[in-house]
Motif scaffolding. Sequence first.
Motif, mmCIF file in Angstrom:
data_model
loop_
_atom_site.group_PDB
_atom_site.id
_atom_site.type_symbol
_atom_site.label_atom_id
_atom_site.label_comp_id
_atom_site.label_asym_id
_atom_site.label_seq_id
_atom_site.Cartn_x
_atom_site.Cartn_y
_atom_site.Cartn_z
ATOM 1 N N ASP B 39 53.130 12.636 -7.208
ATOM 2 C CA ASP B 39 51.943 13.173 -8.194
ATOM 3 C C ASP B 39 51.185 14.057 -7.436
ATOM 4 O OD1 ASP B 39 49.871 13.464 -10.151
ATOM 5 O OD2 ASP B 39 50.203 11.307 -10.940
ATOM 6 N N GLY B 40 50.882 15.141 -8.008
ATOM 7 C CA GLY B 40 50.028 16.040 -7.054
ATOM 8 C C GLY B 40 48.643 15.900 -7.408
ATOM 9 N N ASP B 41 48.215 15.201 -8.233
ATOM 10 C CA ASP B 41 46.836 14.653 -8.471
ATOM 11 C C ASP B 41 46.326 13.561 -8.118
ATOM 12 O OD1 ASP B 41 44.891 13.104 -10.727
ATOM 13 O OD2 ASP B 41 44.196 15.295 -10.438
ATOM 14 N N ALA B 42 45.047 13.612 -7.228
ATOM 15 C CA ALA B 42 44.861 12.573 -6.381
ATOM 16 C C ALA B 42 43.972 11.241 -6.989
ATOM 17 C CB ALA B 42 43.657 12.993 -5.453
ATOM 18 N N THR B 43 43.366 11.815 -8.291
ATOM 19 C CA THR B 43 43.051 10.621 -9.053
ATOM 20 C C THR B 43 44.223 9.684 -9.694
ATOM 21 O OG1 THR B 43 40.965 11.953 -9.497
ATOM 22 C CG2 THR B 43 41.581 9.984 -10.982
ATOM 23 N N SER B 44 45.102 10.698 -10.056
ATOM 24 C CA SER B 44 46.042 9.911 -10.800
ATOM 25 C C SER B 44 47.092 9.236 -9.968
ATOM 26 C CB SER B 44 47.108 10.962 -11.666
ATOM 27 O OG SER B 44 48.080 10.578 -11.781
ATOM 28 N N SER B 45 47.147 9.620 -8.607
ATOM 29 C CA SER B 45 47.905 9.042 -7.672
ATOM 30 C C SER B 45 47.222 7.672 -7.468
ATOM 31 C CB SER B 45 48.063 9.865 -6.454
ATOM 32 O OG SER B 45 48.965 11.048 -6.764
ATOM 33 N N ARG B 46 46.036 7.739 -6.983
ATOM 34 C CA ARG B 46 45.289 6.582 -6.529
ATOM 35 C C ARG B 46 45.554 5.427 -7.792
ATOM 36 N NH1 ARG B 46 41.035 9.952 -5.181
ATOM 37 N NH2 ARG B 46 39.917 9.535 -7.170
ATOM 38 N N ALA B 48 48.023 5.097 -9.900
ATOM 39 C CA ALA B 48 49.431 4.570 -9.983
ATOM 40 C C ALA B 48 49.584 3.619 -8.773
ATOM 41 C CB ALA B 48 50.255 5.852 -9.825
ATOM 42 N N LEU B 49 49.089 4.108 -7.521
ATOM 43 C CA LEU B 49 49.165 3.344 -6.371
ATOM 44 C C LEU B 49 48.627 2.086 -6.523
ATOM 45 C CD1 LEU B 49 50.682 4.501 -4.022
ATOM 46 C CD2 LEU B 49 48.603 5.020 -2.795
ATOM 47 N N ARG B 50 47.607 1.975 -6.940
ATOM 48 C CA ARG B 50 46.910 0.801 -6.991
ATOM 49 C C ARG B 50 47.559 -0.315 -8.043
ATOM 50 N NH1 ARG B 50 41.459 3.487 -7.652
ATOM 51 N NH2 ARG B 50 40.557 3.333 -5.749
ATOM 52 N N LEU B 51 47.977 0.347 -9.246
ATOM 53 C CA LEU B 51 48.752 -0.556 -10.225
ATOM 54 C C LEU B 51 49.983 -0.891 -9.776
ATOM 55 C CD1 LEU B 51 48.311 1.624 -13.071
ATOM 56 C CD2 LEU B 51 47.523 -0.684 -12.981
ATOM 57 N N LEU B 52 50.916 -0.013 -8.902
ATOM 58 C CA LEU B 52 52.160 -0.369 -8.296
ATOM 59 C C LEU B 52 51.975 -1.771 -7.211
ATOM 60 C CD1 LEU B 52 53.761 3.149 -7.847
ATOM 61 C CD2 LEU B 52 54.462 1.412 -9.424
ATOM 62 N N CYS B 53 50.934 -1.502 -6.422
ATOM 63 C CA CYS B 53 50.628 -2.530 -5.359
ATOM 64 C C CYS B 53 50.339 -3.978 -6.101
ATOM 65 C CB CYS B 53 49.408 -1.965 -4.280
ATOM 66 S SG CYS B 53 49.924 -0.829 -3.350
ATOM 67 N N ALA B 62 53.929 10.750 -2.624
ATOM 68 C CA ALA B 62 54.361 12.301 -1.966
ATOM 69 C C ALA B 62 53.430 12.975 -3.086
ATOM 70 C CB ALA B 62 55.651 12.203 -2.248
ATOM 71 N N LYS B 63 53.086 14.086 -2.593
ATOM 72 C CA LYS B 63 52.559 15.038 -3.428
ATOM 73 C C LYS B 63 53.147 16.091 -4.348
ATOM 74 C CE LYS B 63 49.091 16.476 -0.730
ATOM 75 N NZ LYS B 63 48.812 15.819 0.375
ATOM 76 N N SER B 64 54.487 16.404 -3.743
ATOM 77 C CA SER B 64 55.246 17.502 -4.360
ATOM 78 C C SER B 64 56.562 17.077 -4.293
ATOM 79 C CB SER B 64 54.901 18.864 -3.223
ATOM 80 O OG SER B 64 55.642 18.387 -2.055
ATOM 81 N N PRO B 65 57.524 17.888 -5.333
ATOM 82 C CA PRO B 65 58.926 17.676 -5.016
ATOM 83 C C PRO B 65 59.591 17.946 -3.590
ATOM 84 C CG PRO B 65 58.387 19.085 -6.846
ATOM 85 C CD PRO B 65 57.204 18.784 -6.170
ATOM 86 N N ARG B 66 58.922 18.706 -2.483
ATOM 87 C CA ARG B 66 59.552 18.993 -1.494
ATOM 88 C C ARG B 66 59.215 17.732 -0.493
ATOM 89 N NH1 ARG B 66 58.144 24.366 2.058
ATOM 90 N NH2 ARG B 66 59.077 24.781 -0.272
ATOM 91 N N GLN B 67 58.177 17.058 -0.716
ATOM 92 C CA GLN B 67 57.753 16.013 0.020
ATOM 93 C C GLN B 67 58.776 14.781 -0.453
ATOM 94 O OE1 GLN B 67 53.742 14.939 0.075
ATOM 95 N NE2 GLN B 67 53.311 16.637 1.188
ATOM 96 N N ILE B 79 64.828 3.873 -0.836
ATOM 97 C CA ILE B 79 64.266 3.818 -1.986
ATOM 98 C C ILE B 79 64.994 3.540 -3.182
ATOM 99 C CG2 ILE B 79 63.035 5.944 -3.417
ATOM 100 C CD1 ILE B 79 61.771 5.593 -0.844
ATOM 101 N N ASP B 80 64.002 2.507 -3.909
ATOM 102 C CA ASP B 80 64.864 2.066 -5.187
ATOM 103 C C ASP B 80 64.561 2.768 -6.542
ATOM 104 O OD1 ASP B 80 63.993 -1.234 -3.818
ATOM 105 O OD2 ASP B 80 65.794 -0.356 -3.777
ATOM 106 N N ILE B 81 63.359 3.471 -6.444
ATOM 107 C CA ILE B 81 63.065 4.144 -7.861
ATOM 108 C C ILE B 81 62.083 5.357 -7.403
ATOM 109 C CG2 ILE B 81 61.395 3.892 -10.037
ATOM 110 C CD1 ILE B 81 62.172 0.886 -9.866
ATOM 111 N N ILE B 82 62.184 6.412 -8.339
ATOM 112 C CA ILE B 82 61.407 7.486 -7.912
ATOM 113 C C ILE B 82 60.541 7.480 -9.362
ATOM 114 C CG2 ILE B 82 61.307 9.839 -7.907
ATOM 115 C CD1 ILE B 82 63.942 9.702 -6.524
ATOM 116 N N LEU B 83 59.235 7.586 -9.010
ATOM 117 C CA LEU B 83 58.338 7.750 -10.212
ATOM 118 C C LEU B 83 57.482 8.897 -9.985
ATOM 119 C CD1 LEU B 83 56.684 6.392 -12.718
ATOM 120 C CD2 LEU B 83 55.435 5.232 -10.967
ATOM 121 N N ALA B 84 57.890 10.129 -10.924
ATOM 122 C CA ALA B 84 57.349 11.528 -10.813
ATOM 123 C C ALA B 84 56.475 11.942 -12.037
ATOM 124 C CB ALA B 84 58.382 12.361 -10.418
#
Lengths: 152, 168
Positions: B39-46, B48-53, B62-67, B79-84
Amino acid sequence: MECYNLQRQAACLKRSLFDQGYLDEQFYQIEDLQDEASPNFTEEVVSLFFKDSARLMTNIEQAMEKNPRDFNRWDAHMQQLKGSCSSIGASRMKNECASFRNSCRDENAEGCMRSFQKLKREHGVLRQKLESYFQLLRQAGPFETATRPGGA
Amino acid sequence: MVGGGEGIALAAAAAPGWRWEEGISSWTGARSGRILLCDGDATSSREALRLLCNCSYQATCAKSPRQVINILNYESSEIDIILAEVDLPVTKCFRMLKYIARNTDLRHIPIIMMSNRDEVSVVVKCLRLGAAEYLVKPLRTNELLNLWTHVWRRPAETDGKGRYDDSP
């Protein structure tokens, strides 16, 4: 002046953690998510990691005390711990997890036990170092600290 | 809540292609797994990360498809799942989906898309390009709790971990 010195100490500590292989690039990913809206996000994630990893390590320890030895179970637990370590960039711990898993595959209980002891030590050291790091940041105050060493 | 660990293991034993190692994971009580979040957006990533943890996943961000591709190159087997997020922007996201679908080492990994937008055309294209599911934000805990089930929904001809068995 005081503030700047603390800032620099924190930056030095962080750099040494990277230089000595305790942390890797993935730690920066987490720091990058921190901003004024969530100024303690990195510390939050790290503290969740230590809580989670302590729990996982207790599970592994309990599994290792059982007879007969169930290497599949040990490996499954360790896979989770390794994933957790990778997620925050806990590089040394991650490598030790991989070592443990290799020993599981070889059904080498001695190797597993040695790896696990190392893992416990690495866990303790990393926790202590990161606690110091966050303490320095807190004392230094709310300045931009999530900077990478040049060129990273 | 999904039923107790034992129930999951027994149900899974009946599924074609199931493997013992996966059963062990469910026995340890861990409705768990390693998720690669993009997810390229910091707020959204945070968020999601909290919820996932909180759901006991091991979440790598990761911030981009390249990463994402870089991380997959090193750790695809773990890696079991990609959430993008779809908006990476959208064109990059579609390219990432195509890349993963074509790559024999990666295509077994379920890709879950998420977005603020729910335009039918985008949803359909993602699913056609191989996404397993499409979630509209804000993410809900119960949706995330169920993500791990995608790892089990593998066709019978794979080895249960979703890897196509190419041994003779």
